[in-house]
Design an enzyme around this catalytic site. Structure first.
Site, PDB file in Angstrom:
ATOM      1  N   GLY A   1       0.831  -1.129  -0.044  1.00 47.08           N
ATOM      2  CA  GLY A   1      -0.012   0.090   0.109  1.00 47.08           C
ATOM      3  C   GLY A   1       0.674   1.045   0.023  1.00 47.08           C
TER       4      GLY A   1
ATOM      5  N   GLY B   1       2.961   2.157  -2.668  1.00 48.13           N
ATOM      6  CA  GLY B   1       2.998   2.925  -3.970  1.00 48.13           C
ATOM      7  C   GLY B   1       4.021   2.256  -4.830  1.00 48.13           C
ATOM      8  N   LYS B   2       4.291   1.045  -4.442  1.00 47.38           N
ATOM      9  CA  LYS B   2       5.293   0.422  -5.554  1.00 47.38           C
ATOM     10  C   LYS B   2       4.720   0.157  -6.834  1.00 47.38           C
ATOM     11  CE  LYS B   2       5.583  -3.356  -2.930  1.00 47.38           C
ATOM     12  NZ  LYS B   2       4.536  -2.955  -1.616  1.00 47.38           N
ATOM     13  N   SER B   3       3.512  -0.562  -7.005  1.00 42.49           N
ATOM     14  CA  SER B   3       2.792  -0.615  -8.253  1.00 42.49           C
ATOM     15  C   SER B   3       2.522   0.609  -8.874  1.00 42.49           C
ATOM     16  CB  SER B   3       1.524  -1.348  -7.965  1.00 42.49           C
ATOM     17  OG  SER B   3       1.838  -2.784  -7.593  1.00 42.49           O
ATOM     18  N   TYR B   4       1.993   1.720  -8.081  1.00 48.00           N
ATOM     19  CA  TYR B   4       1.892   2.897  -8.610  1.00 48.00           C
ATOM     20  C   TYR B   4       2.979   3.518  -9.279  1.00 48.00           C
ATOM     21  CZ  TYR B   4       0.586   7.961  -8.960  1.00 48.00           C
ATOM     22  OH  TYR B   4       0.505   9.205  -9.406  1.00 48.00           O
TER      23      TYR B   4
ATOM     24  N   ASP C   1       8.414  -5.218  -9.265  1.00 46.01           N
ATOM     25  CA  ASP C   1       7.885  -4.611  -8.137  1.00 46.01           C
ATOM     26  C   ASP C   1       7.544  -5.842  -6.973  1.00 46.01           C
ATOM     27  OD1 ASP C   1       5.578  -4.216  -6.693  1.00 46.01           O
ATOM     28  OD2 ASP C   1       3.913  -3.905  -8.584  1.00 46.01           O
TER      29      ASP C   1
ATOM     30  N   GLY D   1       5.393  -6.919  -0.512  1.00 46.93           N
ATOM     31  CA  GLY D   1       5.434  -5.978   0.587  1.00 46.93           C
ATOM     32  C   GLY D   1       6.353  -6.148   1.530  1.00 46.93           C
TER      33      GLY D   1
HETATM   34  P1  ADP Z   1       1.596  -1.129  -3.407  1.00 53.12           P
HETATM   35  O1  ADP Z   1       2.030  -1.488  -4.738  1.00 53.12           O
HETATM   36  O2  ADP Z   1       2.861  -0.553  -2.733  1.00 53.12           O
HETATM   37  O3  ADP Z   1       1.106  -2.084  -2.371  1.00 53.12           O
HETATM   38  P2  ADP Z   1      -0.010   0.588  -4.399  1.00 53.12           P
HETATM   39  O4  ADP Z   1       0.797   1.205  -5.747  1.00 53.12           O
HETATM   40  O5  ADP Z   1      -0.967  -0.106  -4.867  1.00 53.12           O
HETATM   41  O6  ADP Z   1       0.704   0.068  -3.318  1.00 53.12           O
HETATM   42  O7  ADP Z   1      -0.726   2.038  -4.037  1.00 53.12           O
HETATM   43  C1  ADP Z   1      -1.607   1.793  -2.971  1.00 53.12           C
HETATM   44  C2  ADP Z   1      -2.763   3.226  -3.344  1.00 53.12           C
HETATM   45  O8  ADP Z   1      -2.143   4.294  -3.316  1.00 53.12           O
HETATM   46  C3  ADP Z   1      -3.082   2.897  -4.820  1.00 53.12           C
HETATM   47  O9  ADP Z   1      -4.531   3.154  -4.753  1.00 53.12           O
HETATM   48  C4  ADP Z   1      -2.331   4.110  -5.451  1.00 53.12           C
HETATM   49  O10 ADP Z   1      -3.066   4.518  -6.830  1.00 53.12           O
HETATM   50  C5  ADP Z   1      -2.291   4.936  -4.320  1.00 53.12           C
HETATM   51  N1  ADP Z   1      -0.953   5.629  -4.639  1.00 53.12           N
HETATM   52  C6  ADP Z   1       0.253   5.330  -4.218  1.00 53.12           C
HETATM   53  N2  ADP Z   1       1.352   6.102  -4.454  1.00 53.12           N
HETATM   54  C7  ADP Z   1       0.626   7.234  -4.978  1.00 53.12           C
HETATM   55  C8  ADP Z   1       1.245   8.441  -5.296  1.00 53.12           C
HETATM   56  N3  ADP Z   1       2.576   8.833  -5.150  1.00 53.12           N
HETATM   57  N4  ADP Z   1       0.019   9.415  -5.723  1.00 53.12           N
HETATM   58  C9  ADP Z   1      -1.188   9.061  -5.670  1.00 53.12           C
HETATM   59  N5  ADP Z   1      -1.448   7.975  -5.380  1.00 53.12           N
HETATM   60  C10 ADP Z   1      -0.650   6.933  -4.794  1.00 53.12           C
HETATM   61 MG    MG Z   2       1.305  -3.496  -5.551  1.00 50.16          MG
END
Ligand code: ADP
Ligand code: MG
Length: 370
Positions: free
Chosen positions: A105, A107-110, A252, A255
């Site tokens: 959560g 922001g890795k995938s983002y 990616d 966690g």
């Molecule tokens: P992870 O892959 O690390 O588990 P995600 O990339 O899925 O986390 O991010 C979790 C949520 O936060 C998603 O809804 C994503 O769109 C949002 N998010 C993450 N990083 C950002 C950012 N830099 N700006 C805006 N939204 C973000």
């Molecule tokens: Mg992810």
């Protein structure tokens, strides 16, 4: 010789953090990231383990927590700083690798994939690759071949995210080629001619990831996804044909809360298999490599034998070249800005700090007279 480049990126507060009225504890200025332990009273200094604020310096500290802030770092900016470096390396014939590390959560995938209309590094790198290919091709200087593959490591098993249903997709074997190093046997490679081709494959692979996730317990937080671009350039160098081959790994990771049993809550500990072997080994490999580089810096290299446990996990074995080897490597550590994640965030910042010490040895992968 090239150090691993390290960037830290902080995301906005999410719904849950806002609902819990979490406090914002991350500040960034230039290359510096500061984290505050708001549980400690103000004014305590001296004992570094108890300091209320801790400051870390990275190659980049990306403030992406508030798009209205004048320092806000967009997907475009992350690509301009880091993605263009990856492209440059590929065209020069080097291997490149980008890791995203951080708790679920954060922001890795983002950062790696992004959202529709707000794409992340992987789509931007692929787009940039084809636009550069078009430029060079127009000048008639070289010809190119681009292949992609996309896999997932889950419970130390490799799964092909792009293979059609009828063929083998689960439990592929990792083998080692005497010259080219570790690879996944039977992994499908897809020849792509343009960005549209890549986009289709990426979408299909991402759906394969999420479809699996609904059936099993949060697969995407437990698995590592590796998108790989194999990029071959053929040109004439002083009338001689010459070929360079670059591998770009875009990773990616699972966690980071899966790396450490002490950070797991009672419930999670009981789940079983919650410790991720590949992630733990990645940490051990990074530590060993950081020690090696420190020794080299202190001219101690010959006095101490440091063993780097690449073979202890599928992830580190497959990405051996990207870690202390023949690759230009970037790590992006993603963090939450909220006090309720203080422990995980501090451990991510420390992990990223350790990774800064790794020295790689990138070389151009040239095969003359092919
Ligand atoms: P992870 O892959 O690390 O588990 P995600 O990339 O899925 O986390 O991010 C979790 C949520 O936060 C998603 O809804 C994503 O769109 C949002 N998010 C993450 N990083 C950002 C950012 N830099 N700006 C805006 N939204 C973000
Ligand atoms: Mg992810």
């Amino acid at each position: 010789m090239a150090s691993v480049k390290v960037a830290v990126r902080v995301r906005p507060m999410n719904r849950r953090e806002k609902d819990l009225e979490a406090k914002f504890i991350i500040e960034m200025e230039g290359k510096k990231t500061t984290i505050t332990n708001i549980k400690l009273p103000d004014g305590i200094t001296g004992d570094s383990s108890r300091d209320r604020t801790k400051v870390f310096t990275y190659d980049f500290s990306y403030f992406s927590a508030d798009c209205k802030n004048s320092n806000y770092v967009s997907q475009e900016r992350v690509f301009r700083d880091l993605g263009t470096d990856v492209l440059k390396s590929a065209f020069e014939g080097y291997n490149a690798c980008v890791f995203a590390y951080g708790q679920t959560g954060s922001g890795k995938s983002y950062t790696m994939m992004g959202n529709t209309g707000d794409s992340g590094l992987i789509p931007r790198i692929c787009e940039g690759l084809f636009s550069k290919i078009a430029d060079v091709t127009r000048k008639g200087d070289a010809s190119f071949r681009t292949e992609v593959s996309y896999l997932e490591i889950y419970n130390e098993r490799v799964r092909d995210l792009l293979r059609r249903k009828s063929s083998k997709t689960f439990n592929l074997r990792v083998r080692e080629h005497p010259k080219e190093g570790p690879y996944v046997e039977d992994l499908s490679k897809h020849l792509v001619q343009n960005y549209r081709d890549v986009e289709e494959l990426m979408d299909a692979g991402n759906i394969n990831r999420t479809t699996a996730a609904t059936g099993m317990n949060d697969v995407s937080s437990r698995s590592h996804a590796i998108f790989t671009i194999n990029f071959t350039q053929a040109k004439f160098d002083a009338e001689m044909p010459c070929e360079t081959v670059s591998k770009i790994h875009l990773v990616d990771l699972a966690g980071s809360e899966r790396a450490d049993a002490t950070g797991a809550t009672g419930v999670r500990l009981k789940e079983g298999g919650n410790i991720n072997k590949s992630l733990v080994t990645l940490g051990n490999v990074i530590s060993a490599l950081a020690d090696l580089s420190q020794d080299a810096a202190n001219h101690l290299a010959k006095k101490k034998q440091v063993f780097v446990p690449y073979r202890d996990s599928v992830l580190t074995w497959l990405l051996k070249d990207s870690l202390g080897g023949n690759s230009k490597t970037i790590m992006i550590a993603t963090i939450s800005p909220a006090d309720i994640n203080y422990g995980e965030t501090l451990s991510t910042l420390r992990y990223a700090n350790r990774a800064k010490n790794i020295i790689n040895k990138p070389t151009i992968n040239e095969d003359a007279n092919v």
